[in-house]
Scaffold this motif. Sequence first.
Motif, PDB file in Angstrom:
ATOM      1  N   LYS A 105       0.855  -1.188   0.000  1.00 54.93           N
ATOM      2  CA  LYS A 105       0.000   0.000   0.000  1.00 54.93           C
ATOM      3  C   LYS A 105       0.887   1.232   0.000  1.00 54.93           C
ATOM      4  N   MET A 106       0.619   2.152  -0.948  1.00 51.67           N
ATOM      5  CA  MET A 106       1.439   3.347  -1.078  1.00 51.67           C
ATOM      6  C   MET A 106       0.545   4.569  -1.271  1.00 51.67           C
ATOM      7  N   SER A 107       1.151   5.722  -1.052  1.00 49.16           N
ATOM      8  CA  SER A 107       0.481   6.989  -1.363  1.00 49.16           C
ATOM      9  C   SER A 107       1.499   7.942  -1.971  1.00 49.16           C
ATOM     10  N   GLY A 108       0.996   8.910  -2.703  1.00 51.75           N
ATOM     11  CA  GLY A 108       1.854   9.942  -3.267  1.00 51.75           C
ATOM     12  C   GLY A 108       1.733  11.223  -2.460  1.00 51.75           C
ATOM     13  N   VAL A 109       2.799  11.990  -2.396  1.00 51.51           N
ATOM     14  CA  VAL A 109       2.808  13.233  -1.618  1.00 51.51           C
ATOM     15  C   VAL A 109       3.356  14.356  -2.497  1.00 51.51           C
ATOM     16  N   GLY A 110       2.554  15.402  -2.638  1.00 45.89           N
ATOM     17  CA  GLY A 110       3.013  16.598  -3.345  1.00 45.89           C
ATOM     18  C   GLY A 110       3.392  16.371  -4.779  1.00 45.89           C
ATOM     19  N   LEU A 111       2.603  15.558  -5.512  1.00 44.27           N
ATOM     20  CA  LEU A 111       2.923  15.310  -6.913  1.00 44.27           C
ATOM     21  C   LEU A 111       2.706  16.573  -7.747  1.00 44.27           C
ATOM     22  N   LYS A 112       3.536  16.737  -8.742  1.00 37.52           N
ATOM     23  CA  LYS A 112       3.449  17.918  -9.594  1.00 37.52           C
ATOM     24  C   LYS A 112       2.253  17.799 -10.535  1.00 37.52           C
ATOM     25  N   ASN A 113       1.428  18.829 -10.573  1.00 43.14           N
ATOM     26  CA  ASN A 113       0.233  18.820 -11.419  1.00 43.14           C
ATOM     27  C   ASN A 113       0.598  18.990 -12.892  1.00 43.14           C
ATOM     28  N   ASP A 121      -5.157   2.039  -3.184  1.00 40.91           N
ATOM     29  CA  ASP A 121      -5.622   0.858  -2.456  1.00 40.91           C
ATOM     30  C   ASP A 121      -4.499  -0.159  -2.273  1.00 40.91           C
ATOM     31  N   VAL A 122      -4.715  -1.055  -1.320  1.00 45.90           N
ATOM     32  CA  VAL A 122      -3.781  -2.168  -1.100  1.00 45.90           C
ATOM     33  C   VAL A 122      -3.797  -3.089  -2.314  1.00 45.90           C
ATOM     34  N   GLN A 123      -2.628  -3.570  -2.699  1.00 46.64           N
ATOM     35  CA  GLN A 123      -2.523  -4.593  -3.741  1.00 46.64           C
ATOM     36  C   GLN A 123      -1.797  -5.806  -3.178  1.00 46.64           C
ATOM     37  N   ASN A 124      -2.239  -6.994  -3.557  1.00 50.62           N
ATOM     38  CA  ASN A 124      -1.532  -8.238  -3.255  1.00 50.62           C
ATOM     39  C   ASN A 124      -1.007  -8.781  -4.585  1.00 50.62           C
ATOM     40  N   ALA A 141      12.195  -1.766   3.044  1.00 55.65           N
ATOM     41  CA  ALA A 141      13.075  -0.891   3.826  1.00 55.65           C
ATOM     42  C   ALA A 141      12.477   0.505   3.957  1.00 55.65           C
ATOM     43  N   ALA A 142      11.851   1.005   2.889  1.00 55.90           N
ATOM     44  CA  ALA A 142      11.224   2.331   2.944  1.00 55.90           C
ATOM     45  C   ALA A 142      10.074   2.347   3.937  1.00 55.90           C
ATOM     46  N   LYS A 143       9.311   1.267   3.982  1.00 53.45           N
ATOM     47  CA  LYS A 143       8.211   1.183   4.951  1.00 53.45           C
ATOM     48  C   LYS A 143       8.753   1.140   6.369  1.00 53.45           C
ATOM     49  N   ASP A 144       9.808   0.321   6.592  1.00 48.64           N
ATOM     50  CA  ASP A 144      10.376   0.179   7.938  1.00 48.64           C
ATOM     51  C   ASP A 144      10.997   1.476   8.427  1.00 48.64           C
ATOM     52  N   SER A 145      11.624   2.239   7.536  1.00 44.27           N
ATOM     53  CA  SER A 145      12.289   3.479   7.935  1.00 44.27           C
ATOM     54  C   SER A 145      11.317   4.637   8.072  1.00 44.27           C
ATOM     55  N   HIS A 168       3.199   2.507   2.999  1.00 42.99           N
ATOM     56  CA  HIS A 168       2.504   2.254   4.265  1.00 42.99           C
ATOM     57  C   HIS A 168       2.504   0.774   4.643  1.00 42.99           C
ATOM     58  N   THR A 169       2.405  -0.099   3.662  1.00 42.70           N
ATOM     59  CA  THR A 169       2.421  -1.538   3.899  1.00 42.70           C
ATOM     60  C   THR A 169       3.308  -2.180   2.848  1.00 42.70           C
ATOM     61  N   ALA A 170       4.222  -3.056   3.280  1.00 34.79           N
ATOM     62  CA  ALA A 170       5.088  -3.792   2.357  1.00 34.79           C
ATOM     63  C   ALA A 170       5.528  -5.064   3.060  1.00 34.79           C
ATOM     64  N   CYS A 171       4.861  -6.166   2.763  1.00 35.03           N
ATOM     65  CA  CYS A 171       5.217  -7.418   3.428  1.00 35.03           C
ATOM     66  C   CYS A 171       5.002  -8.592   2.487  1.00 35.03           C
ATOM     67  N   VAL A 172       5.855  -9.598   2.663  1.00 38.55           N
ATOM     68  CA  VAL A 172       5.822 -10.806   1.846  1.00 38.55           C
ATOM     69  C   VAL A 172       5.091 -11.892   2.609  1.00 38.55           C
ATOM     70  N   SER A 173       4.194 -12.616   1.925  1.00 36.39           N
ATOM     71  CA  SER A 173       3.493 -13.738   2.547  1.00 36.39           C
ATOM     72  C   SER A 173       3.545 -14.924   1.616  1.00 36.39           C
TER      73      SER A 173
END
Length: 581
Positions: free
Chosen positions: A138-146, A190-193, A236-240, A259-264
């Motif tokens: 799960k990811m989000s964007g911040v301050g993307l250029k229009n 949204d979350v993707q698997n 690593a980006a999620k953990d940091s 926001h979410t990054a995990c292997v199952s």
Amino acid sequence: MKQTMKLSVSLKATKLKNVAGAFKGQSDPFAVVTLLGNQRDSKPQIIGKTEVIKNTLDPDWITTFTIDYELGEPANLLVKIFDENSKGDNVPMGSAIFDVGRVLGSKGSTKAKKMKDDKGTLFVRVEKAKGCGTFKLKMSGVGLKNLDGFFNKSDPFYEFAKKDLGLRGTEWNVVCRSSYIKNDLDPNWDVQNVDLGILCGGNLDEPLVLRVYDHEGEGTHELMGQIETSVNGLIAAKDSGESMSLMKEGDAPGSIVVHTACVSDGEDEDDVPTHTKSNVLLKPYTPPLPQPVPVGKPTFTDYIRGGCEINLNVAIDFTGSNGDPRKPGTLHYFHPDGQLNDYEKAIKSIGTILAKYDSDEKFPVMGFGAKYDGIVRHHFQCGGEEEVDGVDGILDAYRQTFASGLVMSGPTVITEVVQVAASRALRSQGEAMADGKQKYTVLLILTDGAVADVQATARCIDAIDAAPLSIVIVGIGSADFSGMQFLDDNSGDIDIAQFVEFNKHKSNPHSLSSATLDEIPNQLEKYFVRHNIMPNPPVQLEEDEIDVAPEEEEFDLNIDFGAEGDPIGISGGNGVFVPSY
């Protein structure tokens, strides 16, 4: 034991003919894949549908299809391309049929065909289906250029691309795509698997390119920014908790927060891969999920994709017990109307399958059990050449042997042809290894009776089991073959021999080829693993190196679509495809 291979099929097309109509831009192509029946009582099966790609005549579809394949069983895929019509009346753009075994055995496990009436070229690639679990993201964007001007905002979505051996050679191929979010420069996707086999081949350090686009309705999406990462990089980006800066032409037009990054392992219901459910491409069809594929030791598919070739040697019984070949009803009788005798049927059924895995299709043909100059020969060359061209060449060499002055005799001794084939197999593999390649050999022995000395034959087979060789013995006629079955059941610590009675499969050539070849994938794998020989990397091809077959008549089969645009049935024709060998 019969081995079922799980294969992944991917598609692309080039230079399609535009059928969108005047002033309507370019077509929006998608493809439907159908597994055709190979017998009168078998029915075609729709495997699935790709996503729709807007406004292009060179689609490279993300959706892959997992199929089961057994060596010796015919598997023909009909690929039909359509232009999506918003009113539901999809317009056919072309089609082609691909033999899965021939695609797998081709260089790079890739084949191409021109579609009839200059409708473009269709490419198919097969590889081992990878079962590696899923990646929840799960990811989000911040301050993307229009990019949409003063009064509107961009509609961002993201894609992941990985570098692999694509249908145009080494390239970055899109393997995952999100939905777009309208008018939002801080999108919260949204979350993707995502299937890890598709995303990164199970390698969590595989380089991936993350690209963010501004969605455009006509399909000409505009790049907002990109960054190179990997599954482990996202974790690593999620953990940091640190954001990842996008880049475009030296600028940083925004960032990504993970926001979410995990292997199952993919066994939980919530871990079903969902990455194909993107609103960027209109209502893509999600095919049924494949069963988990074991990950571990190298497989037959790995060796074939790495360029391993299978050499076929044929040995034919010319003992007197076959009967006078001039008399109808005897096993070697040549029918004046062109009907094949049982020896010829076995050669054609089995040889046609194995020829797909030999690039030059040159085969040595041997005989045994006949007299020349009063001396019984337990090994002699059939035909005028040491190696003949293709399956037709094998049949010609067999027929020519009866005009070579032989006298059909006996006893039935196969040890010499086994030893000759083993020597050739060792030499071929040695030469291939010196050149960085791999070769394996199959000896096909056709005989009408049990061998004269079963124990001596068993000892011979045991003595050569270190060779890269499988032995397939086909019993022709109605003799007592218990001795041959003994060779199959008692072939030493390493099983390299297989016996099949022709009469049990006489009415079904597909059943014959399946029964005779079902152990070869396991035997090939065990030989190479036993000798610590790993598969070579998959063969890399540029597009101009891919063999493009000429156009064929289109197959008479119509795909029926439901209200949601998904294929729901088949009409027209009978769905049975009989290849012309």
